[in-house]
Design a protein around this motif. Sequence first.
Motif, PDB file in Angstrom:
ATOM      1  N   ILE A 177       0.087 -14.180   3.872  1.00 33.17           N
ATOM      2  CA  ILE A 177       0.246 -12.966   3.070  1.00 33.17           C
ATOM      3  C   ILE A 177       0.765 -11.845   3.972  1.00 33.17           C
ATOM      4  O   ILE A 177       0.385 -11.754   5.136  1.00 33.17           O
ATOM      5  CB  ILE A 177      -1.103 -12.542   2.450  1.00 33.17           C
ATOM      6  N   VAL A 178       1.575 -10.983   3.405  1.00 35.12           N
ATOM      7  CA  VAL A 178       2.066  -9.803   4.120  1.00 35.12           C
ATOM      8  C   VAL A 178       1.488  -8.563   3.451  1.00 35.12           C
ATOM      9  O   VAL A 178       1.446  -8.467   2.229  1.00 35.12           O
ATOM     10  CB  VAL A 178       3.607  -9.744   4.110  1.00 35.12           C
ATOM     11  N   ILE A 179       1.028  -7.639   4.274  1.00 34.64           N
ATOM     12  CA  ILE A 179       0.629  -6.311   3.813  1.00 34.64           C
ATOM     13  C   ILE A 179       1.627  -5.332   4.400  1.00 34.64           C
ATOM     14  O   ILE A 179       1.900  -5.373   5.601  1.00 34.64           O
ATOM     15  CB  ILE A 179      -0.786  -5.942   4.296  1.00 34.64           C
ATOM     16  N   TYR A 180       2.199  -4.492   3.553  1.00 31.98           N
ATOM     17  CA  TYR A 180       3.110  -3.485   4.088  1.00 31.98           C
ATOM     18  C   TYR A 180       2.839  -2.135   3.443  1.00 31.98           C
ATOM     19  O   TYR A 180       2.190  -2.038   2.411  1.00 31.98           O
ATOM     20  CB  TYR A 180       4.572  -3.902   3.961  1.00 31.98           C
ATOM     21  N   PHE A 181       3.328  -1.110   4.120  1.00 35.81           N
ATOM     22  CA  PHE A 181       3.040   0.266   3.747  1.00 35.81           C
ATOM     23  C   PHE A 181       4.320   0.999   3.368  1.00 35.81           C
ATOM     24  O   PHE A 181       5.341   0.857   4.030  1.00 35.81           O
ATOM     25  CB  PHE A 181       2.362   1.001   4.908  1.00 35.81           C
TER      26      PHE A 181
ATOM     27  N   ILE B 195       3.909  -7.487  12.152  1.00 31.73           N
ATOM     28  CA  ILE B 195       5.204  -8.163  12.150  1.00 31.73           C
ATOM     29  C   ILE B 195       6.387  -7.210  12.026  1.00 31.73           C
ATOM     30  O   ILE B 195       7.534  -7.633  12.172  1.00 31.73           O
ATOM     31  CB  ILE B 195       5.277  -9.248  11.051  1.00 31.73           C
ATOM     32  N   SER B 196       6.114  -5.940  11.759  1.00 31.06           N
ATOM     33  CA  SER B 196       7.157  -4.909  11.771  1.00 31.06           C
ATOM     34  C   SER B 196       6.469  -3.572  11.977  1.00 31.06           C
ATOM     35  O   SER B 196       5.244  -3.515  12.079  1.00 31.06           O
ATOM     36  CB  SER B 196       7.959  -4.905  10.463  1.00 31.06           C
ATOM     37  N   ASN B 197       7.231  -2.506  11.976  1.00 31.34           N
ATOM     38  CA  ASN B 197       6.604  -1.194  12.177  1.00 31.34           C
ATOM     39  C   ASN B 197       5.808  -0.733  10.961  1.00 31.34           C
ATOM     40  O   ASN B 197       5.075   0.246  11.034  1.00 31.34           O
ATOM     41  CB  ASN B 197       7.644  -0.146  12.573  1.00 31.34           C
ATOM     42  N   VAL B 198       5.902  -1.478   9.833  1.00 32.25           N
ATOM     43  CA  VAL B 198       5.165  -1.102   8.622  1.00 32.25           C
ATOM     44  C   VAL B 198       4.457  -2.283   7.963  1.00 32.25           C
ATOM     45  O   VAL B 198       4.030  -2.188   6.809  1.00 32.25           O
ATOM     46  CB  VAL B 198       6.091  -0.426   7.573  1.00 32.25           C
TER      47      VAL B 198
ATOM     48  N   PHE C 291       0.850  -1.189   0.000  1.00 34.02           N
ATOM     49  CA  PHE C 291       0.000   0.000   0.000  1.00 34.02           C
ATOM     50  C   PHE C 291       0.884   1.236   0.000  1.00 34.02           C
ATOM     51  O   PHE C 291       1.767   1.369   0.844  1.00 34.02           O
ATOM     52  CB  PHE C 291      -0.865   0.054   1.266  1.00 34.02           C
ATOM     53  N   TRP C 292       0.631   2.135  -0.931  1.00 43.91           N
ATOM     54  CA  TRP C 292       1.234   3.452  -0.873  1.00 43.91           C
ATOM     55  C   TRP C 292       0.308   4.310  -0.035  1.00 43.91           C
ATOM     56  O   TRP C 292      -0.890   4.397  -0.321  1.00 43.91           O
ATOM     57  CB  TRP C 292       1.385   4.048  -2.258  1.00 43.91           C
TER      58      TRP C 292
END
Length: 125
Positions: free
Chosen positions: A48-52, A38-41, A14-15
């Motif tokens: 599945i991983v969602i990251y920003f 799982i992390s700060n983002v 995600f942007w």
Amino acid sequence: MKNKLKPGINHIEFWVSDIPKSVKFYSSFLPLIGWEQISNVSFSDGNIVIYFIEMKGINKTKSLGVRHLCFQATEKEQVNKVYEALETIKATIIRGPLFMHYSAAYYTVDFYDPDGQVLEVAHTP
């Protein structure tokens, strides 16, 4: 050595305009449906991983592509808990929680994230 990976989605990026705001928003409801930060983002459901990624100065525009992302709730009550969490943080609710005609007992809440991405949490037994 045999590859143990299975077909599927590996991650979703995600942007966002403000990482702390987005992480706070997603952390208000994702743990209620089994996701872990799982992390700060980033968050994961174990598959599945969602990251920003923070992208300053970009305006959201309407375009073709993904309209919304639906998170699976394993229990109907999780949809209600997500709705309550969203109400607490004053998120913009599109509809729900309510039953939809898509399948027997399809129960959903649809809403916007801080950057206007349409999200859904649905119990679809």
